[in-house]
Design an enzyme around this catalytic site. Structure first.
Site, PDB file in Angstrom:
ATOM      1  N   SER A  45       2.259   3.495  -0.370  1.00  0.00           N
ATOM      2  CA  SER A  45       1.333   1.939  -0.477  1.00  0.00           C
ATOM      3  C   SER A  45       0.167   2.061   0.098  1.00  0.00           C
ATOM      4  CB  SER A  45       2.414   1.171   0.352  1.00  0.00           C
ATOM      5  OG  SER A  45       2.145   1.333   1.919  1.00  0.00           O
ATOM      6  N   LYS A  46      -0.390   0.831  -0.030  1.00  0.00           N
ATOM      7  CA  LYS A  46      -1.811   0.918   0.617  1.00  0.00           C
ATOM      8  C   LYS A  46      -2.081   1.588   1.822  1.00  0.00           C
ATOM      9  CE  LYS A  46      -4.491  -2.251  -1.968  1.00  0.00           C
ATOM     10  NZ  LYS A  46      -4.112  -3.715  -2.439  1.00  0.00           N
ATOM     11  N   ARG A  47      -1.058   1.211   2.777  1.00  0.00           N
ATOM     12  CA  ARG A  47      -1.203   1.689   4.096  1.00  0.00           C
ATOM     13  C   ARG A  47      -1.400   3.342   4.151  1.00  0.00           C
ATOM     14  NH1 ARG A  47       3.840   2.734   6.479  1.00  0.00           N
ATOM     15  NH2 ARG A  47       4.938   1.586   4.595  1.00  0.00           N
TER      16      ARG A  47
END
Ligand code: GLU
Length: 466
Positions: free
Chosen positions: A238-240
């Protein structure tokens, strides 16, 4: 037949590293075998596709040097062709109009569920002979009822699907627009794709695409479904975790070849080797040696590989990569010409820097004198050292030659008289005075590169900080 691969991103979001890895594998496969690599933009989802995403995909591919031989082709520009194939299939009977309303299909599914069956379209419009008044029909593919469709996947091996499980897919909506799987099929066919290399989230689409290709009398491509990349915590990327636009890796100072090297190693290996040049990647990569299990993203490893690639470049080559990052630090062309030779500075920093951003920050002290020192470092290393600094100025000023060795002996001499021979006691104040902070490459080489005038000017200026 010569090999033809393609990368077919949907411009509905960023080009992130999962997509880049798929593109890389397709590109490498074509490059090794002297084939052609096609770029196709799957932009039929008008609501979610944006020109900005397309631009970012093209820019990302260009930055990475994943050059394509044909395209970019845009699906939105191929609508006439899809309609033509739809008409042909209707005529030949491999597709048919379906007039069932949504309510009817829903009711059908309800009944199937109630009977404990898997819900599927039962094909009731296959034999309908007349249109239903006031209903704009969809077009369905007439799929085989029995037998199985087998994907001989280069990565996943043999994956078979019962044809009875696959119902008649809608290939055009009631407004006449073709659906996703159908466009992919027509494109792969028209573009003569021999190897479809894509994410394994598409594996379930493959039997349907194969059936349509067969109905069209097309030769089937070979499939290779590449597994997902997971975050370091083994969760979906994910973006994280850094599932951001690939261009952010450029911002962060990664070399394109290092990013590709990192990606090629996710789920593929060649002996114990970790670091590959672009040529080696092309020569060694085998799509059928890709692991079918998902692999996890490790940011530390990416940094390590980047540092390795930075070290392997010539100082001149690395300096070229560094220029835009220096620019971002405000180190203009004019400042560069006034300071030391950039490749010499790069050679000095090459062993330590992990990213181009880090290197640009470290290099900037060679081109811009610090206006004020870091207050903590000044307090720790310069406070009360006016006498030392003054004597440093005199010693250095008196040097007949300005080389790293000469500077080194001067520091050594001073260390004997001022610091019981401890060079660090001299080097740290000197560093803070010339660099503004207590971090710099080896001080003797640093001063040698800065030059005598610049060094003395900075030392004199540093006297005003105390
Ligand atoms: N457009 C699809 C995607 O971005 C890829 C389809 C394909 O490679 O067949 O996931």
């Amino acid at each position: 037949m010569s090999v033809r691969t393609r990368f077919a991103p949907s411009p509905t979001g960023y080009l992130h590293i999962g997509g880049v890895r798929t593109a890389l594998y397709s590109w490498l496969h074509a490059r090794r075998l002297g084939g052609r690599f096609v770029l196709r933009i799957e932009d039929t989802d008008l609501e979610r596709s944006t020109p900005a995403a397309t631009a970012a995909i093209l820019e990302g591919m260009a930055w990475l040097g994943l050059d394509w031989d044909e395209g970019p082709f845009y699906q939105t520009q191929r609508m006439d062709r899809y309609r033509e194939v739809l008409a042909q299939m209707l005529k030949e009977g491999s597709a048919y109009y379906c007039y069932c309303s949504r309510e009817e299909v829903d009711a059908m599914r309800e009944e199937q569920r109630a009977r404990g069956e898997k819900p599927r379209y039962d094909g009731r419009c296959r034999t309908r002979s007349s249109a239903r008044e006031g209903v704009s029909p969809v077009i369905r593919f007439r799929s085989p009822d029995t037998g199985e469709t087998v994907v001989e996947d280069l990565i996943h091996g043999r994956v078979s699907f019962q044809n009875s499980e696959l119902d008649d897919l809608i290939i055009a909506r009631s407004d006449g627009t073709p659906t996703y799987n159908f466009c992919v099929v027509v494109d792969d066919w028209d573009m003569g794709i021999t190897h479809v290399i894509r994410g394994d989230d598409h594996l379930n689409n493959t039997p349907r695409q194969m059936q349509i290709l067969q109905a069209l009398g097309a030769e089937l491509p070979v499939y290779a479904h590449v597994p997902m990349i997971l975050g370091p915590d083994k969760q979906k990327l994910s973006k994280r975790h850094g599932a951001v636009s690939v261009l952010e890796y450029r911002e962060q100072g990664f070399l394109p070849d290092a990013l590709l090297n990192f990606l090629i190693r996710l789920g593929w290996s060649h002996g114990d080797e970790e670091v590959f040049s672009r040529e080696e990647m092309i020569a060694f990569f085998r799509i059928d040696a890709v692991n079918k299990a998902a692999s996890a993203f490790n940011p530390e490893k990416l940094l390590w590989i980047n540092a390795q690639h930075m070290q392997r470049l010539s100082p001149e080559g690395l300096a070229q990569h560094l220029r835009p990052y220096l620019d971002a630090q405000g180190i203009t062309e004019a400042l560069l010409t006034r300071g030391p030779e950039l490749s010499a500075v790069v050679a000095l920093l090459q062993e330590r820097a992990k990213t181009l951003v880090e290197m640009a920050v470290a290099a900037s002290m060679f081109y811009v004198a610090p206006v004020s020192g870091d207050s903590k470092d000044v307090e720790k290393h310069l406070q009360g050292q006016a006498v030392l600094l003054d004597s440093l100025i005199h010693h250095l000023e008196a040097l007949p030659v300005w080389t790293a060795a000469a500077v080194h002996s001067a520091i050594q001499e001073l260390a004997v008289s001022y610091a019981e021979g401890k060079m660090g006691k001299i080097a740290q104040p000197l560093r803070v005075a010339v660099a503004g902070r207590a971090v710099s490459p080896p001080i003797d080489t640093t001063l040698a590169l800065l030059g005598k005038d610049q060094t003395l000017a900075r030392l004199r200026h540093a006297m005003t900080w105390m």
